[in-house]
Design a protein around this motif. Structure first.
Motif, mmCIF file in Angstrom:
data_model
loop_
_atom_site.group_PDB
_atom_site.id
_atom_site.type_symbol
_atom_site.label_atom_id
_atom_site.label_comp_id
_atom_site.label_asym_id
_atom_site.label_seq_id
_atom_site.Cartn_x
_atom_site.Cartn_y
_atom_site.Cartn_z
ATOM 1 N N SER A 193 -66.052 -13.381 -34.733
ATOM 2 C CA SER A 193 -65.104 -12.123 -35.163
ATOM 3 C C SER A 193 -65.225 -10.937 -35.433
ATOM 4 O O SER A 193 -66.566 -10.895 -36.590
ATOM 5 C CB SER A 193 -63.267 -12.979 -35.275
ATOM 6 N N ALA A 202 -63.881 -9.480 -38.478
ATOM 7 C CA ALA A 202 -63.385 -10.198 -39.915
ATOM 8 C C ALA A 202 -65.195 -10.654 -39.974
ATOM 9 O O ALA A 202 -65.730 -10.760 -41.249
ATOM 10 C CB ALA A 202 -62.493 -11.172 -40.274
ATOM 11 N N ASP A 203 -65.485 -11.755 -39.520
ATOM 12 C CA ASP A 203 -66.618 -12.690 -39.937
ATOM 13 C C ASP A 203 -67.911 -11.503 -39.729
ATOM 14 O O ASP A 203 -68.473 -11.772 -40.576
ATOM 15 C CB ASP A 203 -67.339 -13.771 -38.652
ATOM 16 N N GLY A 247 -67.445 -8.663 -40.412
ATOM 17 C CA GLY A 247 -67.396 -7.261 -41.681
ATOM 18 C C GLY A 247 -67.873 -8.087 -42.970
ATOM 19 O O GLY A 247 -68.282 -7.493 -43.558
ATOM 20 N N ARG A 248 -67.502 -9.271 -42.899
ATOM 21 C CA ARG A 248 -67.642 -10.336 -43.978
ATOM 22 C C ARG A 248 -69.018 -10.555 -44.249
ATOM 23 O O ARG A 248 -70.571 -10.411 -45.238
ATOM 24 C CB ARG A 248 -66.925 -11.640 -43.834
ATOM 25 N N LYS A 249 -70.083 -10.462 -43.237
ATOM 26 C CA LYS A 249 -71.938 -10.549 -43.487
ATOM 27 C C LYS A 249 -72.287 -9.333 -44.165
ATOM 28 O O LYS A 249 -73.360 -8.666 -44.626
ATOM 29 C CB LYS A 249 -72.394 -11.014 -42.355
ATOM 30 N N ASN A 269 -70.076 -6.381 -45.002
ATOM 31 C CA ASN A 269 -69.252 -5.680 -46.444
ATOM 32 C C ASN A 269 -68.632 -4.912 -45.406
ATOM 33 O O ASN A 269 -68.680 -3.448 -45.924
ATOM 34 C CB ASN A 269 -69.907 -5.282 -47.794
ATOM 35 N N SER A 311 -65.119 -2.997 -43.054
ATOM 36 C CA SER A 311 -63.962 -3.887 -42.891
ATOM 37 C C SER A 311 -64.305 -4.422 -41.103
ATOM 38 O O SER A 311 -65.194 -3.901 -40.648
ATOM 39 C CB SER A 311 -61.943 -3.133 -42.989
ATOM 40 N N PRO A 312 -62.416 -5.143 -41.157
ATOM 41 C CA PRO A 312 -62.501 -5.944 -39.943
ATOM 42 C C PRO A 312 -62.459 -4.393 -38.512
ATOM 43 O O PRO A 312 -62.876 -4.128 -37.483
ATOM 44 C CB PRO A 312 -61.477 -6.602 -39.340
#
Length: 137
Positions: free
Chosen positions: A20, A22-23, A25-27, A29, A31-32
């Protein structure tokens, strides 16, 4: 233009295109919504051409994979390129340099299907076939 963040996104998507935004983006840094905009931009400019899956062909009944090099008969290259798309067994086709003109990757159920395909391709040019024993990963 593609920057270093886009290149990181591409590397992650190569491993798993189903993540996703979101995923992703987390990797890296972000935002989605920022990830979505970057991915959309790369799709729009043609950096990302398509999303696909890898299939274990043996598990669905295709026991033979091979590379076939084709040296097209003189003056027939355009015709052969058009004909190649009509063979469902051909999963990849590349026009190449060297003594052959076309490099094919084929997936087949058995040796008889391979033999029949080679027979058909021989009407288009000289063939040289290499069975794939395993993929090196």
């Amino acid at each position: 233009m593609v920057d270093s963040i886009d290149k990181k996104l591409l590397e992650i998507l190569k491993e798993n295109a189903r993540l996703s935004f979101a995923d992703l983006g987390r990797k890296i840094n972000l935002s989605p919504s920022a990830v979505r905009e970057r991915v959309q931009k790369m799709e729009d400019i043609g950096v990302i051409k398509k999303y696909s899956i890898q299939i274990d062909n043996q598990k669905i009944g295709y026991d033979i994979e091979a590379f076939i090099l084709l040296k097209v008969f003189q003056g027939q290259l355009k015709y052969v390129i058009q004909q190649i798309t009509k063979f469902p067994q051909i999963t990849e086709a590349h026009r190449i340099t060297g003594s052959q003109n076309i490099h094919l990757k084929v997936v087949l159920k058995n040796q008889l299907e391979l033999q029949n395909l080679i027979d058909q391709l021989m009407s288009l040019g000289d063939t040289n076939t290499f069975l794939i024993l395993s993929k090196i990963e």
